[in-house]
Design an enzyme around this catalytic site. Structure first.
Site, PDB file in Angstrom:
ATOM      1  N   ASN A  58       0.737  -1.102   0.031  1.00  0.00           N
ATOM      2  CA  ASN A  58       0.000   0.015  -0.097  1.00  0.00           C
ATOM      3  C   ASN A  58       0.719   1.315  -0.054  1.00  0.00           C
ATOM      4  OD1 ASN A  58       1.031   0.048   2.476  1.00  0.00           O
ATOM      5  ND2 ASN A  58      -1.069   0.247   3.537  1.00  0.00           N
ATOM      6  N   ASP A 252      -9.555 -10.556   1.078  1.00  0.00           N
ATOM      7  CA  ASP A 252      -8.837  -9.624   2.073  1.00  0.00           C
ATOM      8  C   ASP A 252      -8.824  -8.317   1.609  1.00  0.00           C
ATOM      9  OD1 ASP A 252      -6.328  -9.072   3.852  1.00  0.00           O
ATOM     10  OD2 ASP A 252      -5.754  -8.108   1.843  1.00  0.00           O
TER      11      ASP A 252
END
Length: 379
Positions: A58, A252
């Site tokens: 991320n 997820d």
């Protein structure tokens, strides 16, 4: 969205990995191949390694939890498929049936090497138990740390007939206690899978064009999310069914979105409860991955995730439940300190029931953790 041991959900696929057989063997046995028809030793453990790149992480640089789960499944599939083809018989591919509870112990970052080691620890007549450890390695300093531990169950499916489950070559155990302990784990997961199937009539209704400005924050409907994905060839095994790791990666992602919408802070994965794969998902299916908040404590939140499949190619049939699981998240400040989680506002009787069920799971997990800590302190 950062995650512990694999932060923020994402879709980035795993890059090619190197599966390296290790000299050590499962539970102290040798790596020699057994004679056909005889109980043989468990195969040598393997290790899958690759460096973590920007598209695995991320914006904070933490590797997606789905990436880690996918690598865990790849290692398990390699060693279990190799073992199931170690004796003369029909060629087969090991299909993922279940992943036990997995805790994210430590974060992994861009530039680190993920070393995923797997070994077979138990075999029943039609299933294989694989234990997997994930260790991150800083290749500049040599520092290593354990990030994940997981237990997976596979079943061998014939390449000639995908509906045929083949027998698993038995392994030898260094001690009788190891076989007894493995059999106990097998019976426990089998019972849990049956109980989970009984809950599969539950559904998460999609929100069409949701206007979150008019919805009450911190309600189930405010944060629930869905993702629709067309299953293509790159998602599938040799048999034309979806890799378990691909499915877990999508789950997820949806669970992380639900948690982020509820908290509107940096959220990280604390754990994933048992993931049960109820039915195969074939190439050409459209899958809907849906997630909703079920429970919140002061510092954690539980998200239930379903995967439903709509077959459209070759053999049309009604939508069916393929996978289900519970994900647990915590909220962190910019400095990485735990933050209080907003209380979930339940509006319907079903939401209140699911909240109480989630509370029961939370208290049970907390009690187990405390018992393990006490046991470790006494040793």
């Amino acid at each position: 969205m950062a995650r512990r041991g694999g932060a923020c959900p994402g879709r980035g696929g795993a890059r090619p990995s190197a599966a390296v057989p290790q000299r050590r063997c499962g539970r102290g046995t040798s790596a020699a191949m057994s004679e056909p028809g005889a109980a043989g030793p468990s195969p040598a453990a393997i290790q899958v390694s690759r460096i973590m790149r920007p598209d695995d992480a991320n914006i904070a640089g933490n590797v997606h939890g789905g990436t880690i789960l996918k690598m865990i499944e790849e290692a398990g599939a390699i060693i279990s498929t190799r073992h199931c083809n170690s004796q003369a018989g029909e060629p087969c591919v090991a299909a993922l049936a279940r992943v036990e509870r997995t805790d994210f112990l430590s974060p992994m970052c861009i530039g680190e090497v993920a070393n995923v080691s797997a070994e077979i620890t138990y075999t029943s007549r039609h299933s294989v138990e694989v234990q997997v450890n994930v260790m991150s390695e800083n290749i500049l300093t040599g520092a290593k740390k354990v990030t994940n531990k997981a237990t997976l169950w596979y079943v061998p499916l014939s390449l000639k007939n995908v509906n045929k489950v083949l027998e698993v070559p038995p392994i030898q155990y260094a001690r009788k206690e190891q076989e007894d302990e493995g059999k106990k784990r097998y019976e426990e997961q089998k019972l849990d899978r049956l109980e989970t199937k009984q809950r599969n009539g539950d559904v998460i209704l999609p929100v069409i064009n949701p206007d979150r400005q008019t919805k009450e924050p911190h309600t189930v409907g405010y944060s629930q999310s869905s993702l629709i994905h067309l299953v293509g060839p790159s998602d599938c095994t040799l048999l034309g069914f979806v890799h378990g790791g691909v499915t877990m990666k999508l789950m997820d992602e949806v669970a992380g979105i639900v948690a982020a919408r509820h908290c509107k802070t940096n959220i990280v994965t604390a754990s994933v409860d048992a993931i049960n794969f109820h039915e195969k998902i074939k190439k050409g299916c459209v899958i809907t991955v849906s997630g909703r908040m079920t429970f919140t404590s002061n510092k954690s939140m539980e998200i239930e995730v379903f995967v439903d499949a709509d077959p459209f190619v070759d053999e049309p049939r009604e939508r069916y439940r393929a996978v289900s699981a519970f994900f647990t998240y915590v909220s962190l400040s910019k400095e990485g300190k735990p933050l209080p989680v907003p209380q979930l506002l339940t509006e319907t009787e079903d939401e209140k029931r699911r909240f109480e069920e989630g509370k029961g799971r939370y208290l049970q997990t907390k009690a187990k953790r405390q018992a393990q800590m006490q046991q470790a302190a006494q040793q």
